[in-house]
Design a protein around this motif. Structure first.
Motif, PDB file in Angstrom:
ATOM      1  N   MET A 111       0.814  -1.252   0.158  1.00 45.03           N
ATOM      2  CA  MET A 111      -0.136  -0.065   0.232  1.00 45.03           C
ATOM      3  C   MET A 111       0.779   1.024  -0.051  1.00 45.03           C
ATOM      4  O   MET A 111       1.883   1.460   0.765  1.00 45.03           O
ATOM      5  CB  MET A 111      -0.940   0.071   1.251  1.00 45.03           C
ATOM      6  CG  MET A 111      -1.658   1.014   1.446  1.00 45.03           C
ATOM      7  SD  MET A 111      -2.463   1.184   3.032  1.00 45.03           S
ATOM      8  CE  MET A 111      -3.795   0.218   2.371  1.00 45.03           C
ATOM      9  N   SER A 170       0.060 -11.048  -3.216  1.00 43.09           N
ATOM     10  CA  SER A 170       0.355  -9.780  -4.110  1.00 43.09           C
ATOM     11  C   SER A 170       1.556  -9.366  -4.246  1.00 43.09           C
ATOM     12  O   SER A 170       2.263  -8.414  -3.734  1.00 43.09           O
ATOM     13  CB  SER A 170      -0.583  -8.484  -3.371  1.00 43.09           C
ATOM     14  OG  SER A 170      -0.199  -8.026  -2.097  1.00 43.09           O
ATOM     15  N   ASP A 182       2.622 -15.081  -0.246  1.00 44.19           N
ATOM     16  CA  ASP A 182       2.330 -13.869  -0.527  1.00 44.19           C
ATOM     17  C   ASP A 182       1.177 -13.557  -1.603  1.00 44.19           C
ATOM     18  O   ASP A 182       1.585 -13.927  -2.753  1.00 44.19           O
ATOM     19  CB  ASP A 182       3.770 -13.289  -1.071  1.00 44.19           C
ATOM     20  CG  ASP A 182       3.795 -11.733  -1.422  1.00 44.19           C
ATOM     21  OD1 ASP A 182       2.711 -11.076  -1.564  1.00 44.19           O
ATOM     22  OD2 ASP A 182       4.797 -11.175  -1.333  1.00 44.19           O
ATOM     23  N   LEU A 228       1.528 -14.942  -5.651  1.00 42.05           N
ATOM     24  CA  LEU A 228       0.037 -14.802  -6.336  1.00 42.05           C
ATOM     25  C   LEU A 228       0.189 -13.465  -6.719  1.00 42.05           C
ATOM     26  O   LEU A 228       0.539 -12.487  -5.724  1.00 42.05           O
ATOM     27  CB  LEU A 228      -1.004 -15.212  -5.538  1.00 42.05           C
ATOM     28  CG  LEU A 228      -2.288 -15.544  -6.075  1.00 42.05           C
ATOM     29  CD1 LEU A 228      -2.803 -16.571  -5.409  1.00 42.05           C
ATOM     30  CD2 LEU A 228      -3.032 -14.256  -5.698  1.00 42.05           C
ATOM     31  N   ARG A 261      -1.411  -9.238 -11.559  1.00 45.23           N
ATOM     32  CA  ARG A 261      -0.800  -8.647 -13.034  1.00 45.23           C
ATOM     33  C   ARG A 261      -0.224  -9.871 -13.736  1.00 45.23           C
ATOM     34  O   ARG A 261       0.485 -10.682 -13.376  1.00 45.23           O
ATOM     35  CB  ARG A 261       0.055  -7.577 -12.816  1.00 45.23           C
ATOM     36  CG  ARG A 261      -0.586  -6.475 -12.314  1.00 45.23           C
ATOM     37  CD  ARG A 261       0.658  -5.190 -12.256  1.00 45.23           C
ATOM     38  NE  ARG A 261       1.358  -5.691 -11.075  1.00 45.23           N
ATOM     39  CZ  ARG A 261       2.734  -6.314 -11.026  1.00 45.23           C
ATOM     40  NH1 ARG A 261       3.247  -5.823 -12.376  1.00 45.23           N
ATOM     41  NH2 ARG A 261       3.332  -6.412 -10.020  1.00 45.23           N
ATOM     42  N   PRO A 316       9.578  -8.425  -3.626  1.00 45.70           N
ATOM     43  CA  PRO A 316      10.495  -8.022  -2.586  1.00 45.70           C
ATOM     44  C   PRO A 316      10.236  -9.086  -1.515  1.00 45.70           C
ATOM     45  O   PRO A 316      11.353  -9.473  -0.811  1.00 45.70           O
ATOM     46  CB  PRO A 316      10.026  -6.725  -1.960  1.00 45.70           C
ATOM     47  CG  PRO A 316       9.263  -6.297  -3.225  1.00 45.70           C
ATOM     48  CD  PRO A 316       8.713  -7.111  -4.037  1.00 45.70           C
ATOM     49  N   PRO A 351      -0.218  -5.122   0.533  1.00 42.35           N
ATOM     50  CA  PRO A 351      -1.421  -5.247  -0.220  1.00 42.35           C
ATOM     51  C   PRO A 351      -1.970  -4.254  -1.088  1.00 42.35           C
ATOM     52  O   PRO A 351      -1.503  -3.060  -0.663  1.00 42.35           O
ATOM     53  CB  PRO A 351      -2.292  -5.646   0.835  1.00 42.35           C
ATOM     54  CG  PRO A 351      -2.043  -4.670   2.000  1.00 42.35           C
ATOM     55  CD  PRO A 351      -0.594  -4.691   1.688  1.00 42.35           C
ATOM     56  N   PRO A 352      -2.690  -4.363  -2.112  1.00 41.45           N
ATOM     57  CA  PRO A 352      -3.382  -3.274  -2.839  1.00 41.45           C
ATOM     58  C   PRO A 352      -4.151  -2.508  -1.929  1.00 41.45           C
ATOM     59  O   PRO A 352      -4.764  -3.111  -1.162  1.00 41.45           O
ATOM     60  CB  PRO A 352      -3.804  -3.913  -4.117  1.00 41.45           C
ATOM     61  CG  PRO A 352      -4.175  -5.363  -3.525  1.00 41.45           C
ATOM     62  CD  PRO A 352      -3.000  -5.819  -2.539  1.00 41.45           C
ATOM     63  N   ASP A 405      -2.898  -0.905  -8.236  1.00 42.34           N
ATOM     64  CA  ASP A 405      -2.078  -0.488  -6.980  1.00 42.34           C
ATOM     65  C   ASP A 405      -0.609  -1.244  -7.109  1.00 42.34           C
ATOM     66  O   ASP A 405      -0.138  -1.456  -5.702  1.00 42.34           O
ATOM     67  CB  ASP A 405      -3.113  -0.875  -5.785  1.00 42.34           C
ATOM     68  CG  ASP A 405      -4.081   0.064  -5.619  1.00 42.34           C
ATOM     69  OD1 ASP A 405      -4.186   1.235  -6.066  1.00 42.34           O
ATOM     70  OD2 ASP A 405      -5.046  -0.515  -4.814  1.00 42.34           O
ATOM     71  N   ASP A 422      -6.670 -13.007  -9.324  1.00 40.03           N
ATOM     72  CA  ASP A 422      -7.117 -12.136  -8.323  1.00 40.03           C
ATOM     73  C   ASP A 422      -7.129 -12.889  -7.076  1.00 40.03           C
ATOM     74  O   ASP A 422      -7.967 -13.870  -6.877  1.00 40.03           O
ATOM     75  CB  ASP A 422      -8.646 -11.689  -8.787  1.00 40.03           C
ATOM     76  CG  ASP A 422      -9.481 -10.747  -7.810  1.00 40.03           C
ATOM     77  OD1 ASP A 422      -8.936 -10.729  -6.569  1.00 40.03           O
ATOM     78  OD2 ASP A 422     -10.354 -10.099  -7.925  1.00 40.03           O
ATOM     79  N   TYR A 454       2.924  -0.850  -6.557  1.00 39.75           N
ATOM     80  CA  TYR A 454       4.083   0.019  -6.087  1.00 39.75           C
ATOM     81  C   TYR A 454       5.068  -0.987  -5.381  1.00 39.75           C
ATOM     82  O   TYR A 454       4.860  -1.758  -4.625  1.00 39.75           O
ATOM     83  CB  TYR A 454       3.496   0.872  -4.827  1.00 39.75           C
ATOM     84  CG  TYR A 454       2.602   1.983  -5.617  1.00 39.75           C
ATOM     85  CD1 TYR A 454       2.935   3.022  -5.997  1.00 39.75           C
ATOM     86  CD2 TYR A 454       1.357   1.569  -5.345  1.00 39.75           C
ATOM     87  CE1 TYR A 454       1.795   3.852  -6.633  1.00 39.75           C
ATOM     88  CE2 TYR A 454       0.507   2.338  -5.795  1.00 39.75           C
ATOM     89  CZ  TYR A 454       0.701   3.635  -6.468  1.00 39.75           C
ATOM     90  OH  TYR A 454      -0.375   4.484  -7.071  1.00 39.75           O
ATOM     91  N   VAL A 455       6.424  -0.538  -5.702  1.00 44.95           N
ATOM     92  CA  VAL A 455       7.387  -1.521  -5.124  1.00 44.95           C
ATOM     93  C   VAL A 455       7.924  -1.353  -3.813  1.00 44.95           C
ATOM     94  O   VAL A 455       8.276  -0.210  -3.746  1.00 44.95           O
ATOM     95  CB  VAL A 455       8.457  -1.620  -6.242  1.00 44.95           C
ATOM     96  CG1 VAL A 455       9.607  -2.545  -5.853  1.00 44.95           C
ATOM     97  CG2 VAL A 455       7.906  -2.065  -7.717  1.00 44.95           C
ATOM     98  N   THR A 456       7.882  -2.294  -3.034  1.00 43.60           N
ATOM     99  CA  THR A 456       8.161  -2.178  -1.556  1.00 43.60           C
ATOM    100  C   THR A 456       9.778  -2.139  -1.662  1.00 43.60           C
ATOM    101  O   THR A 456      10.422  -3.244  -2.068  1.00 43.60           O
ATOM    102  CB  THR A 456       7.802  -3.156  -0.709  1.00 43.60           C
ATOM    103  OG1 THR A 456       6.401  -3.079  -0.670  1.00 43.60           O
ATOM    104  CG2 THR A 456       8.250  -2.742   0.663  1.00 43.60           C
TER     105      THR A 456
END
Ligand SMILES: C[S@@+](CC[C@H](N)C(=O)[O-])C[C@H]1O[C@@H](n2cnc3c(N)ncnc32)[C@H](O)[C@@H]1O
Length: 190
Positions: free
Chosen positions: A1, A48, A46, A74, A77, A58, A104-105, A14, A87, A16-18
């Motif tokens: 997030m 997402s 994991d 999982l 995309r 990551p 998560p998204p 959503d 999904d 974004y790379v941690t």
């Protein structure tokens, strides 16, 4: 997030790379806080997992470096590096996991947490990277009261999700232990 979700610029799904340091900092502390949990031997999901052609996933990347844990990955995309492209909210888990960890998204974070909690064994863990202000809002109050986390691990070193920029919002890894609903969470600042 990521807080970038609040802006008009929103990445598809959503995504974004941690930063890897955020993941490593979290697991280093989680292992100290939960010494009886054998992370290096665990069955982990994991849901997402992220990653793409140029970027590793990551959480799985970190976990693959620490021992013999099995990480199921999982992501929705098709260009993700996850093994299963689905999904998560429609996915049927083949069994119970020892732990679920992810960033998560944002748009479906509560649904992710609830599904993850249903898919870990009793005593297992769910750890999610969330904005600190996700703890607020009247909309989420009943969720938090019914799902009080065990640990709130605040990252004093902010993860930056914007290439070359800085994210002005604070983040924490929030950790639940299935079957435990404490009256109060324990706060750790790292
Ligand atoms: C905030 S990104 C985090 C990615 C990765 N975990 C990381 O930490 O870098 C959220 C990820 O969730 C994926 N995603 C979004 N909706 C999803 C869904 N319904 N099921 C599975 N994955 C989803 C996105 O494709 C994206 O990779």
């Amino acid at each position: 997030m990521s807080s970038t979700n609040r802006t008009a610029i929103r990445n598809d799904n959503d995504y974004y790379v941690t930063p890897l340091h955020t993941v490593a900092d979290f697991f280093a502390v989680f292992r100290l806080l939960e010494p009886k949990f054998c992370l290096s031997e665990a069955q982990i999901l994991d849901p997402s997992a992220g990653g793409d052609r140029t970027t590793p996933m990551p959480y799985p990347s970190y976990l693959s470096s620490i021992g013999n844990c099995t990480v199921s990955t999982l992501d929705i995309r098709m260009d993700s590096r996850a093994a299963i492209k689905k999904d998560y909210l429609q996915w049927e888990s083949p069994g119970k996991f020892d732990a679920v960890f992810t960033n998560p998204p944002f748009s479906v974070a509560i649904a992710f947490i609830q599904k993850a909690l249903s898919e870990v064994r009793p005593g297992g863990y769910v750890g999610m990277l969330l904005r600190l202000n996700f703890l607020g809002s009247l909309k989420r109050k009943s969720f938090w009261l019914a799902h009080m986390p065990k640990w709130i691990i605040v990252h004093a070193r902010r993860p930056s999700f914007i290439k070359g920029g800085n994210d002005s919002v604070e983040y924490a890894h929030i950790v639940w232990q299935k079957g435990l609903i404490p009256a109060h969470s324990r706060l750790v600042i790292i």
